[in-house]
Scaffold this motif. Structure first.
Motif, mmCIF file in Angstrom:
data_model
loop_
_atom_site.group_PDB
_atom_site.id
_atom_site.type_symbol
_atom_site.label_atom_id
_atom_site.label_comp_id
_atom_site.label_asym_id
_atom_site.label_seq_id
_atom_site.Cartn_x
_atom_site.Cartn_y
_atom_site.Cartn_z
ATOM 1 N N LEU A 573 13.036 41.779 43.415
ATOM 2 C CA LEU A 573 12.310 41.090 44.489
ATOM 3 C C LEU A 573 11.820 39.726 44.023
ATOM 4 O O LEU A 573 11.942 39.364 42.853
ATOM 5 C CB LEU A 573 11.123 41.954 44.939
ATOM 6 N N ASP A 574 11.277 38.929 45.033
ATOM 7 C CA ASP A 574 10.727 37.614 44.700
ATOM 8 C C ASP A 574 9.464 37.781 43.857
ATOM 9 O O ASP A 574 8.968 38.890 43.619
ATOM 10 C CB ASP A 574 10.392 36.842 45.975
ATOM 11 N N ALA A 575 8.929 36.614 43.479
ATOM 12 C CA ALA A 575 7.733 36.649 42.625
ATOM 13 C C ALA A 575 6.554 37.281 43.355
ATOM 14 O O ALA A 575 5.738 37.995 42.753
ATOM 15 C CB ALA A 575 7.382 35.235 42.150
ATOM 16 N N ASP A 576 6.453 37.026 44.709
ATOM 17 C CA ASP A 576 5.345 37.604 45.470
ATOM 18 C C ASP A 576 5.748 38.913 46.163
ATOM 19 O O ASP A 576 5.050 39.369 47.068
ATOM 20 C CB ASP A 576 4.826 36.598 46.507
ATOM 21 N N ASN A 577 6.898 39.472 45.732
ATOM 22 C CA ASN A 577 7.369 40.759 46.288
ATOM 23 C C ASN A 577 7.484 40.698 47.821
ATOM 24 O O ASN A 577 7.031 41.598 48.535
ATOM 25 C CB ASN A 577 6.446 41.907 45.879
ATOM 26 N N THR A 578 8.086 39.600 48.329
ATOM 27 C CA THR A 578 8.240 39.431 49.770
ATOM 28 C C THR A 578 9.706 39.670 50.161
ATOM 29 O O THR A 578 10.624 39.163 49.503
ATOM 30 C CB THR A 578 7.825 38.024 50.201
ATOM 31 N N VAL A 579 9.870 40.390 51.284
ATOM 32 C CA VAL A 579 11.213 40.680 51.822
ATOM 33 C C VAL A 579 11.251 40.170 53.261
ATOM 34 O O VAL A 579 10.377 40.511 54.066
ATOM 35 C CB VAL A 579 11.530 42.188 51.771
ATOM 36 N N THR A 580 12.243 39.315 53.570
ATOM 37 C CA THR A 580 12.413 38.764 54.915
ATOM 38 C C THR A 580 13.581 39.465 55.600
ATOM 39 O O THR A 580 14.668 39.581 55.031
ATOM 40 C CB THR A 580 12.673 37.258 54.858
ATOM 41 N N VAL A 581 13.352 39.838 56.885
ATOM 42 C CA VAL A 581 14.391 40.535 57.639
ATOM 43 C C VAL A 581 14.423 39.963 59.053
ATOM 44 O O VAL A 581 13.386 39.571 59.600
ATOM 45 C CB VAL A 581 14.134 42.063 57.680
ATOM 46 N N ILE A 582 15.612 39.896 59.615
ATOM 47 C CA ILE A 582 15.784 39.384 60.970
ATOM 48 C C ILE A 582 15.549 40.517 61.959
ATOM 49 O O ILE A 582 16.028 41.635 61.770
ATOM 50 C CB ILE A 582 17.190 38.794 61.141
ATOM 51 N N ALA A 583 14.798 40.212 62.992
ATOM 52 C CA ALA A 583 14.488 41.225 64.003
ATOM 53 C C ALA A 583 15.785 41.743 64.631
ATOM 54 O O ALA A 583 16.730 41.002 64.883
ATOM 55 C CB ALA A 583 13.576 40.631 65.072
ATOM 56 N N LYS A 635 9.130 42.372 65.485
ATOM 57 C CA LYS A 635 8.151 41.392 65.002
ATOM 58 C C LYS A 635 6.877 42.077 64.507
ATOM 59 O O LYS A 635 6.264 41.656 63.524
ATOM 60 C CB LYS A 635 7.833 40.411 66.129
ATOM 61 N N ASP A 636 6.495 43.168 65.141
ATOM 62 C CA ASP A 636 5.271 43.876 64.754
ATOM 63 C C ASP A 636 5.429 44.637 63.454
ATOM 64 O O ASP A 636 4.444 45.198 62.947
ATOM 65 C CB ASP A 636 4.867 44.845 65.871
ATOM 66 N N ASP A 637 6.634 44.710 62.910
ATOM 67 C CA ASP A 637 6.840 45.439 61.650
ATOM 68 C C ASP A 637 6.449 44.617 60.434
ATOM 69 O O ASP A 637 6.518 45.116 59.299
ATOM 70 C CB ASP A 637 8.317 45.857 61.525
ATOM 71 N N SER A 638 6.073 43.371 60.607
ATOM 72 C CA SER A 638 5.672 42.545 59.463
ATOM 73 C C SER A 638 4.358 43.085 58.886
ATOM 74 O O SER A 638 3.463 43.537 59.626
ATOM 75 C CB SER A 638 5.489 41.085 59.894
ATOM 76 N N GLY A 639 4.185 43.006 57.534
ATOM 77 C CA GLY A 639 2.958 43.475 56.881
ATOM 78 C C GLY A 639 3.215 43.885 55.450
ATOM 79 O O GLY A 639 4.303 43.661 54.892
ATOM 80 N N VAL A 640 2.184 44.516 54.820
ATOM 81 C CA VAL A 640 2.250 44.945 53.425
ATOM 82 C C VAL A 640 2.464 46.450 53.402
ATOM 83 O O VAL A 640 1.759 47.206 54.083
ATOM 84 C CB VAL A 640 0.960 44.576 52.666
ATOM 85 N N ILE A 656 4.574 45.827 48.545
ATOM 86 C CA ILE A 656 5.676 44.937 48.967
ATOM 87 C C ILE A 656 5.308 44.361 50.324
ATOM 88 O O ILE A 656 4.856 45.086 51.218
ATOM 89 C CB ILE A 656 7.010 45.708 49.036
ATOM 90 N N LYS A 657 5.572 43.010 50.523
ATOM 91 C CA LYS A 657 5.293 42.334 51.788
ATOM 92 C C LYS A 657 6.610 42.152 52.561
ATOM 93 O O LYS A 657 7.580 41.640 52.016
ATOM 94 C CB LYS A 657 4.631 40.973 51.520
ATOM 95 N N ILE A 658 6.603 42.529 53.832
ATOM 96 C CA ILE A 658 7.806 42.437 54.670
ATOM 97 C C ILE A 658 7.511 41.473 55.817
ATOM 98 O O ILE A 658 6.485 41.587 56.502
ATOM 99 C CB ILE A 658 8.211 43.822 55.212
#
Length: 1195
Positions: A573-583, A635-640, A656-658
């Protein structure tokens, strides 16, 4: 002593042996079927009887018939039917073969061959008197043709020597077998000549040791017709599991049974006493044949055969006719001297020889001589069967022990065979099986028995068998120290230890797989102790371990459990443990984990646990990873999201942040503002939600309404909210939709627009013409537009305006589909302009104008009658048929029609007349003779009158001739004459049919058909018969219903009469010219060839002259004249209007002159031709062309 032939042996056998090479069928019993061909040789061993058509079996003639020859050398009560041969057998064969041969110059001779050797038989035929090669066939027995059996064991050859003109035929037998022996026959055929010759083949057995078992067992064989027939075969006995002691049977002399039995009982005896190879047994007797002739030295000879048990005593006796004769005994050709074994006695004329203590070597041929004569016999020594006196016993033993199986037999040192599960045991130096023999005791020894030695063992002798079961088991094993389960930390030592009661080897397995010793794993075996040691425990070392002692079913299991604290690996994962996903996409986030035992993972978000299952957001746990699954990201699935791991060795945590990114909302449905023939203009509004990213552009798609396939119209983004699709198909309904595009992706499509259809108006109508005009109406006609288009054609609008105004008035309030319309309510003598428009969904087309004003006043058109071509000659119909005539006419205003028949008005009750504006119809449902006549039609328009005539003839079958007379009778001929019928059926008589009938039967037979004259001569009548005659009249409808019969009969007298030739007057064939087919008024098209046709007859042949307007046509290249079989033709090449006029055909001969005329009208111009081909009536074309010329005078 003459040797018996194989033919004789076949006569004894019930089932004959298999033929030479690979013959599947068996020969039938020799001598059982009568042979009715006297030209063929009789079977060997049969004596000729008084009935030449039947041959007797060898040795089977009953003694009660004195006329039949008895077998020589046999006394009453001692006749042998086994293998006997008549006295003169060899001599008969020699005499038969020595007879004068028709075709053979050299016959094949019998021969002897040993098993496995080759032999060739040769036959030669002289070809001096033969025009072609003779046919040669080789047979075995009576009917087995050997031509189809040629192969590796049988070859047939033929050669021809030109200098000596001799055909040589060879039959070669390769590697002979015993069953090849027998009688063979060679037949040669040429046209009506036939010759045959029989010969014998004897196959000698291979030399071998004397069998040491009884004679019946010696001839049991394992396969029918195999090479090992007659040898010992124990396989049949091995098939039986339960071995029972062989029951002792009373002593039976099989030879004596066969001696006194009939040949038909041989098979029964062989089956009853177990002799499966009857052929092999009889083969032993083939040397026992006696010479069937009276003996002067012996009053009683030796029996054919003797049988004695081994160790027994046998007695040979002969009786001499002269006691003074010296007697000598021989064995196999060597003289026997008196001894303790051979004892001789003399009792009167009897000479006796005893053989004591018979052994197998005494089994041979013996003969005795007295003077110059001798008689012989066969001695068979039978070895008694060896019996099992003490049976084997079932035995149990342990592995490694010595096992002995013991039995006793009835004789010392007997031949005994041992078997294991039906397979013979062959001891050897390397075998664990040993056999020890102590007199009658036989012992099978097995050293170091194993479980594989557990089986059923059997012993077999020539007279019995015995079996027993051997069971070998392992010694009981005790477990002193079992293995124990262990739980070890990662990197520690593992030691598994066990102890058993026996010092034996064993195998270690892990999870069912064998364990191999390595540097990491050691296996220790010391005495009864077994160890498995692992220095540094790894996770892979965990499992189920099992120790299994060899040869035992006992297992010692133990479980090894290796544990390790849990760990979470977030390196991917990235340094801030962030995962980006397309709706809308599926997120499957897999996080590697470790730990032993596998840790239990728990995902959570905002203190709410995410459970495993089938929800949209769920977790999936595996031994080496844990996974977060979001099926359709929103869109509402974003969060930690948090991960918690736990096992018995410890715990671990991570976060992990999504982030979810979406696409734009779909735009609203577009609007189509304008439509053309292949284009449209569409507009739309931007979407309400852009997905968090600016709208980059739009994609436009189009599809047909009835299709489900969308097509992309732009591949570059459209930046505006307006677009013009092009290249659409006219008349097809379309729909369009929009996609919005941002940095994330493409939105869902908008709702489709309302369906729209690209349309275009049609081209103007064509050929607008005036159809008719009255004082108040004008009827217009036109043709459809040349180009209608995909929108179709809904109808027409007809408009008019008065001359001098521009106000167009719609004539039809509703669209009309027909191309003809009448404008009503017009003032008389007014002038109007007319135009017509084609209307479809796209609107009205350009108008089509009539070129000039139309005067509203009715025009008088002179009447014209257009008689169809088939009505210009006599119209013929049969009685009962329907008459339907349609005669078109022209004239305006509507003409007045008058029909008359033969000058009188038509009776409308019998004839239906229907009139319309353009034609009149004459209809008669069922025509009658009274309807025949001349029908006149008068068409009248004011003062103009046009007339036409139609001849109708209704015909029927004629009546019978009026009178039939017999004019003369002479010889076999009768001259008849008759008068034509009164009623000819309203048509010409085409012939007559004449029939005759014998007065006795009055059955009518047709003698002449389709006869044209009124007199005939009937010939070929039967003399002595009396005949009546009748005549039928015939026309084109058929024969008359009745016939006229002669009143008198004609008797064909037997006496001849003088025939008087009738006197005939010469017939006058001259005839004045007459047209049988008239000329017809014709229309012609300018520029196209036209022809005028008529037919004429006359004698002498008339001269034909063509005229135009009373001027003779002569030497004009534009005209061609033909005359063929009375048909006259005038061809006018590419006529012009100038060629129109009255044409006349004139026929002239010595008897008169006749003329006929017709009118030819030439219509000019290509437009006239085109209109005529389109079906436009000529009067309309004339009116149209006049209007066209008047409107365009310059053209």
């Amino acid at each position: 002593m003459p040797e018996p032939t194989k033919k004789e042996e076949n006569e004894v056998l019930a089932p004959a042996p298999a033929p030479p090479p690979e013959e599947p069928n068996k020969e039938k019993e020799a001598g059982t079927a009568p042979v009715k061909e006297p030209n063929k040789e009789k079977e060997a061993g049969t004596a000729p009887a008084k009935e030449p058509n039947k041959e007797k079996e060898a040795g089977t003639a009953p003694a009660k018939e004195p006329n039949k020859e008895k077998e020589a050398g046999t006394s009453p009560g001692k006749e042998w039917s086994i293998g006997e041969s008549p006295v003169g057998e060899e001599q008969d064969k020699q005499n038969a073969n020595s007879q004068l041969s028709i075709l053979f110059v050299e016959k094949p001779q019998g021969g002897t061959v040993k098993v496995g050797e080759n032999i060739t038989f040769i036959a030669k035929v002289k070809a001096e008197d033969l025009l072609r090669k003779p046919t040669v066939k080789w047979f075995k027995g009576k009917w087995m043709d050997l031509a189809s059996k040629a192969g590796k064991h049988l070859q047939l050859k033929e050669t021809f020597e030109r200098h000596s003109r001799v055909y040589t035929f060879e039959m070669q037998i390769i590697k002979a077998k015993e069953n090849y022996a027998g009688n063979y026959r060679c037949e040669v055929t040429y046209k009506d000549k036939f010759d045959s010759c029989s010969f014998d083949l004897e196959v000698l057995e291979s030399t071998g040791t004397t069998p040491n078992i009884d004679i019946r067992s010696a001839f049991k064989r394992s396969g029918e017709g195999q090479d090992d027939a007659g040898e010992l075969d124990f396989s049949g006995l091995l098939k039986r599991r339960e071995v029972k002691p062989q029951e002792e049977q009373p002593e039976v002399d099989v030879w004596e049974l066969l001696k006194n039995a009939k040949p038909s009982e041989y098979e029964k005896i062989a089956f009853q006493y177990g002799i499966t190879d009857l052929r092999g047994m009889l083969r032993r007797l083939k040397r026992m044949r006696r010479v069937e002739k009276k003996s002067a030295a012996f009053a009683r000879i030796l029996d054919p055969a003797y049988q004695v048990d081994k160790g027994g005593r046998v007695r040979f006796v002969v009786e001499l006719a002269d006691p003074k004769l010296e007697v000598k005994w021989y064995k196999n050709g060597q003289e026997i001297r008196p001894s303790t074994k051979y004892i001789f006695e003399h009792k009167g004329c009897e000479r006796i020889m005893f053989i004591n203590n018979c052994v197998l070597t005494d089994d041979s041929e013996y003969y005795v001589t007295a003077g110059d004569e001798k008689c012989s016999t066969e001695l068979f020594v039978r070895e008694p069967p060896v019996m099992v006196t003490k049976q084997l016993e079932d035995t149990k033993a342990y592995c490694g022990e010595r096992v002995e199986l013991e039995c006793e037999v009835s004789e010392d040192d007997a031949n005994v065979k041992w078997f294991k599960n039906g397979e013979e045991i062959i001891p050897g130096p390397k075998s664990r099986y040993h056999i020890r023999v102590e007199g009658k005791k036989h012992i099978l020894i097995i050293d170091g028995a194993t479980k594989a030695d557990s089986a059923e063992y059997s012993v077999m002798t020539t007279g019995g068998q015995s079996s027993a079961k051997l069971s070998v088991d392992l010694k009981p094993l005790k477990i002193l120290t079992p293995l124990t389960d262990q739980t070890v930390n990662l990197g520690k030592e593992i030691c598994l230890k066990c102890e058993v009661s026996e010092n034996i080897t064993g195998k270690w397995t892990k999870n069912g797989l064998p364990v191999q010793e390595t540097d990491h794993l050691k296996i220790v075996h010391k005495g009864r102790i077994h160890k498995l040691v692992i220095a540094n425990a790894l996770v892979e070392d965990e499992g189920d371990y099992v120790f299994t002692p060899d040869d035992y079913s006992v297992t010692l299991p133990a479980k090894v459990h290796v544990v390790d604290p849990p760990k979470i690996n977030l390196d991917g994962l990235d340094a801030d443990n962030t995962v980006t996903v397309i709706a809308g996409n599926k997120l499957r986030l897999e996080i590697p984990i470790s730990g032993e035992p596998p840790p239990k993972a728990l995902w959570s978000r905002a203190d709410k646990a995410i459970m495993e299952g089938s929800g949209r957001i769920r977790s999936e746990n595996y031994p080496d990873s844990t996974t977060l699954v979001i099926d359709i990201a929103e869109k509402d699935d974003s969060g930690v999201y948090h991960i918690n791991l736990k096992n018995e060795a410890g715990e671990a945590h991570a976060s992990i942040k999504i982030k979810v990114v979406d696409i734009p909302d779909p735009p609203v449905a577009p609007n189509v503002t304008d439509v053309g023939d292949d284009w449209c203009i569409m507009t739309w509004d931007p979407p309400l939600y852009d997905g968090g990213s600016p709208i980059l552009g739009y994609f436009i798609e189009r599809k047909k309404k009835q299709s489900s396939r969308w097509m992309r119209l732009n591949f570059d983004l459209c930046k505006e909210t307006i677009f013009e699709p092009k290249k659409m198909i006219e008349g097809v309904a379309y729909e369009v939709r929009i996609f919005a595009v941002n940095a994330v992706g493409i939105s869902k499509p908008s709702m489709p627009s309302k369906p729209f259809v690209p349309l275009a108006v049609t081209s103007p109508p064509t050929l607008l013409t005036v159809d008719s005009v009255t004082d108040t109406t004008v009827t217009m006609k036109w043709r459809p537009p040349d180009q209608i288009g995909a929108a179709g054609l809904d109808g027409y609008v007809l408009e008019y305006c008065f001359e001098g105004t521009d106000d167009w008035i719609v004539a039809n309030t509703e669209l009309i589909e027909k191309t003809k319309f009448t404008i009503t309510g017009l003032p008389t003598d007014s002038r109007i302009y007319v135009r017509v428009k084609a209307v479809n969904a796209a609107g009205a087309s350009e108008p089509k104008y009539y070129s000039q004003p139309i005067l509203v006043k009715e025009i008088i058109e002179a009447p014209k009658i257009r008689i169809p071509r088939h009505l210009k000659q006599t119209y013929i119909r049969r009685v009962g048929e329907a008459i339907n005539l349609v005669i078109p006419f022209q004239g305006k205003p509507r003409p007045e029609l008058i029909w008359t028949k033969d000058g009188a008005p038509i009776d409308k009750n019998q004839i239906n007349i229907r009139n319309s504006e353009t034609d009149t119809i004459v209809f008669i449902r069922k025509a009658e003779r009274s309807h025949s006549g001349k029908y006149d039609l008068q068409v009248k328009v004011e003062k103009f009158v046009e007339t036409a005539s139609i001849d109708i003839r209704v015909i029927d079958r004629p009546g019978p001739p009026q009178l039939v007379k017999i004019e003369d009778v002479w010889g076999e001929n009768v001259a008849l004459s008759w008068t034509p019928p009164r009623d000819d059926g309203n048509t010409a008589i085409t012939g007559y049919t004449i029939q005759k009938a014998d007065k006795k039967s009055m059955e009518w037979f047709t003698v002449i058909e389709h006869y044209h004259r009124t007199s005939a001569t009937i010939t070929e009548l039967v003399i002595g018969n009396e005949y009546y005659f009748r005549v039928f009249a015939e026309n084109m409808c058929g024969l008359s219903e009745d016939a006229t019969m002669t009143k008198e009969s004609a008797v064909i007298a037997k006496d001849g009469k003088i025939y008087k030739n009738p006197v005939y007057e010469d017939f006058d064939f001259t005839e004045a010219p007459m047209f049988t087919q008239p000329l017809v008024n014709t229309y012609a098209v300018a520029g196209y060839n036209a022809t005028l046709n008529c037919s004429v007859r006359g004698n002498p042949k008339p001269k034909i002259t063509w005229m135009k307007n009373k001027v003779v046509i002569k030497d004009d290249p534009r005209y061609r004249m033909f005359s063929n079989q009375g048909v006259c033709t005038l061809e006018i090449r590419k006529p012009s209007p100038y060629d129109g006029g009255t044409y006349c055909c004139k026929a002239v001969n010595d008897l008169g002159t006749v003329e006929i005329e017709c009118k030819l009208e030439v219509k000019g111009g290509l437009s006239f031709c085109r209109l005529l081909l389109q079906g436009v009536p000529p009067n309309i074309i004339d009116s149209y062309l006049r209007d066209l010329h008047s409107s365009n005078p310059e053209e």
